[in-house]
Structure formats: C-alpha cells, structure tokens
Scaffold this active site. Sequence first.
Site, PDB file in Angstrom:
ATOM      1  CG  ASP A 135      31.098  34.575  36.760  1.00 42.51           C
ATOM      2  OD1 ASP A 135      31.839  33.687  37.180  1.00 42.51           O
ATOM      3  OD2 ASP A 135      29.999  34.847  37.253  1.00 42.51           O
ATOM      4  CB  THR A 136      36.511  37.695  34.265  1.00 43.00           C
ATOM      5  OG1 THR A 136      35.692  38.836  34.517  1.00 43.00           O
ATOM      6  CG2 THR A 136      37.621  38.103  33.309  1.00 43.00           C
ATOM      7  CB  VAL A 137      37.996  33.205  31.132  1.00 46.00           C
ATOM      8  CG1 VAL A 137      36.742  32.423  31.458  1.00 46.00           C
ATOM      9  CG2 VAL A 137      37.907  33.825  29.754  1.00 46.00           C
ATOM     10  CB  SER A 155      34.929  39.684  31.308  1.00 41.63           C
ATOM     11  OG  SER A 155      33.905  39.739  32.275  1.00 41.63           O
TER      12      SER A 155
END
Length: 531
Positions: free
Chosen positions: A349-351, A368
Amino acid sequence: MRNFEKPTRSVVVSAQAMAATSHPSSTLAAINILQAGGNAMDAAIAACAVQCVVEPGSTGIGGDCFALYAPKGGDQVIAYNGSGRTPAALTVDWFEERGFTEVPRCSPSSVTIPGAVDAWTRLHADHGRLPLADVLAPAIAFAEHGYAISPRTHYDWAKEEALLAADEHAARILLIDGRTPRIGELHRQPELAETLKRIVREGRDGFYRGPVAEDMVTRLRELGGLHTLEDFAAAKGEYVTPITTDFRGYTIHECPPNGQGIIALMILNILSHFEAKGAPDDIDRVHIELEATRLAYAARDTWLADPSKVDVPIEEMLSDEMAKRLAGMIDLKKAITDLPPFELPVHRDTVYITVVDSERNAVSFINSVFYTFGSCIVAPKSGVVLHNRGQSFSLQRGHLNMIAPGKRPLHTIIPGMVTKNGRTEMSFGVMGGYYQAMGHAHLISKVLDYGMDMQDAIDLPRLVPASGFTPKIETEQTVPAATIAELKARGFQIVPTEEPIGGAQVIRIDWENGTLTGASESRKDGIALGI
C-alpha cells in the site's frame, strides 16, 4: 476515443490546473489549495497529508516519500529522496543472533527512520508558496473532526484487523470497538491531529525532535527496537539527480537508487527492442512485457541497494548493451526458466499523487508505509503509524542490499515524469509495491506505443511476475481466459491474485491547446479533478 458503452470512466480535461489522487478527499484538498493561491507543491503535500489521515493503511507520516518536480513544465526535473535509514545500532549480526532469515514485519527491526515529514518540510520550504499551516489544515481538520470511510479504504483496512487488534495502541486508535471502521462510518485520529499541529508550529523538528520523537522511540524500544533520539534527530533526505532513458522519442525520468525507478527504465529499454505490433493486449506483447519484467526484476534483486553505502552499477544497468542482451533472451514460444530466483509479494500500500498548476509546475509525489498499516506499530501519544520498510533489506551476507547501520533499503515507491523537446509531457505514477516498476513501463508503453487513452491504459487487466526462477504469474480476474490459456501453453504458471494489482494516476499536458488531461485508478476510490 473511449467506448462509452463500457462501464468505466472518462479522462478528465481542464484548462487551468489539475490534481489526481487515489482518494476523493485528497484530490479535493489539492484543488482547494490551488484555488486558494497555492502552487502544485503546496497542493501535492496537502493532498498527501489528507491521505495520511483518511487512508491510513496506505500511507502516513510514519513512512517515506519520493518526489519529482518540473518547475514551469520544463525538462529540468528535480528529484528528492525522502527515504529513511536504519538505526545506527542495527546490524546483520543482531538478526543472526536471533535466528532470523528475514526481517520480521510486525517488529521494530522493520522500522527505518521515517523520511516523509523531512521531505514535506524541505520541499515546501524550497518550492511551496502558501504557509505550511494552510497546507496541512485540511488534514488536521479530518483527523480532529472525523472522516467517512470509503470502500477501498475499508477493504484494505479489514485485511489487517487482526494485526491491528494485537497492538494495544493500534487497536485503540485505528479500530472501533475492536473492529474495522465500516464504509460510511466516521473515524477520528485526535492524536495525529495534534502531531500535525506540532509540525505546523515547529517544522521538521516537531517530528524528529521533542515529544513526538520521544513517543516513537519509547514505543519502539519497549518492543525491543534499537532506535534512539539521535537516529531521529539525524534523519535527512536529499535532492538527487534523476536517471533517464529515451523511449519512442520521449525522455522518461525516475528517481535513482535506492528506489526501483531504474528497473522501470530497464523494462522500457528492453521493450524498445521490440516493435509494438497488434493490439495493446496481444498475447505476444503480454508475453514480452512479462519476460522483460522478470529479467529486470532479477537484475534489481541482484544489484539494487543504497548507493551511498555500496556500488550500484547504474550505467551498466541502463546501457543499451544490457537491454539488447536481455531482450535477446526472450523467446515467444516459451517462458524463460533459468533466471535467478526472486520471490515477491504482489503489491503493497502506497499513495501516488500528481498535480499540475496554472503555471504548469508539475509534481509527481509518492508516499507510503509499505504494507497495509506498515509494521502495525503505533506510537500511542502521537498516533504515528510506523512503516515496515526495513523488510525490503536482505539478511544475506555480502548482498548489496544487506541490512547495515544507517542504510536505506531497496525501495519500491517511484514517481515518474515524461519530457520531450524541453517540456514536461506527463506526470505519472503507479502504486503497488514491487509491481510499480512494471506498472510504470506498462502504462508508458500503452500510451506511447499504442496511443491509448490514459484511462483505458490504466483500466487494462493486470498481470505481474511473482517468482523469478519459476515463471509464476499472478493475474487479475479480468484477464481474458484465452490469454491465460495461451500463457499456460507457453509454460507460464498462472495464479489468480487475491486482490486488485496496483493503482495509477497521471496528468498529461497539451501544450498546443493549453489544456490538461488526467486519469485516476478505477481500482481505488480516487478521482482526477481540474479547474
């Protein structure tokens, strides 16, 4: 042109400015900052801070950050490496004495010193326009007064419920009555709100010194960590020179190692030796992209590490000789079986955020905590969720990426930028842990090789190599049955993925018409918006 009978979304077009993120509240915060007189850097940091609150499984101030910045839409791209280092006392001996063969996830040994806040404050000071108080105000308001849980956020959150429940502070701060917040339910993080306010008042020292740092260090040491206040006080990112490759007449910019942007460039270099024939999802093209990725990933797991500590052969990895040699190994009749072994989690998960403002300043920004909720360790007074980026280290003695004191791990998060003829053409990124390098190359190839609509390119079914030595490929459910059957016939081992693969955002600048076009990942909750 999009087929309007298909259940997807259109690209977004606008004349003045645009933001694209994986959460609606984040995109709206960026647009509001732009309308309040902020520039692209202000908007990107504001959007990221919001996501650190409303999408806490994907990102947080206890994680790392990388950024590419193209002032005035030129081709002199600036890169910033905001990845953190290991504690000064942590050595490979420590793991060997305890019988570890890999870095445990939910342990303080997986927590490198977070680099995100240092990156935000440095980039804001050097390239922002509005006061930091204005930039962080939207995130503070969400943390203090509450935010509604969105569908994809809930989906990711629920998978980690048991791990969050196992940590008393994570359970108190991130669960409601011991369970995951439901879609549409309000959630607050008052401790994080106070920490963000302190960062407004004190800048980076509000995180790396004083009560917040003391809170993080105390919690980590309670759990057996070797972190010290001195480790946090010494944390510092750096401006770095982007690495590039030419692809179909365009220049692709990535951050240099310790990030895996170099692997995206290697994949593109291999693809440049093949003509783009047929449809974008033609079976031969899928075969080539998978094999190019497997070859580049094998190189990554051999050579990619922190260049401040070891010699990373960047020029050799990006050389045309290397690309020709690897391209020559691809046989369209059968999958390669003699690669060095590598085992990868599908994605984490990361943005990723991209913003282009009215002056055409372009920001490609990624933040992240690695796995969903990182290490699942939460500092109790400050509300900081600490990432598990140290899991990317090797514990093999002699490996370039072997864990060592004050060292940065191999990093998965990579922002991207495309330029041509002295101008920025595209700001883009693809989330998804180890998938990201393939995601970058896949997106760029589909847009530049095949002229695909950016949203259509993002929406294509995804596949990703899951193993090097064996040609194991994880596939989304939307991959056509005929494609899977043909890949099996060529020797690939197909394993359905347990969750959607990755996520992307992209903005393209149309200099002739003076407009912007954006696309946002349909697998996430986010949107692109323009003004």
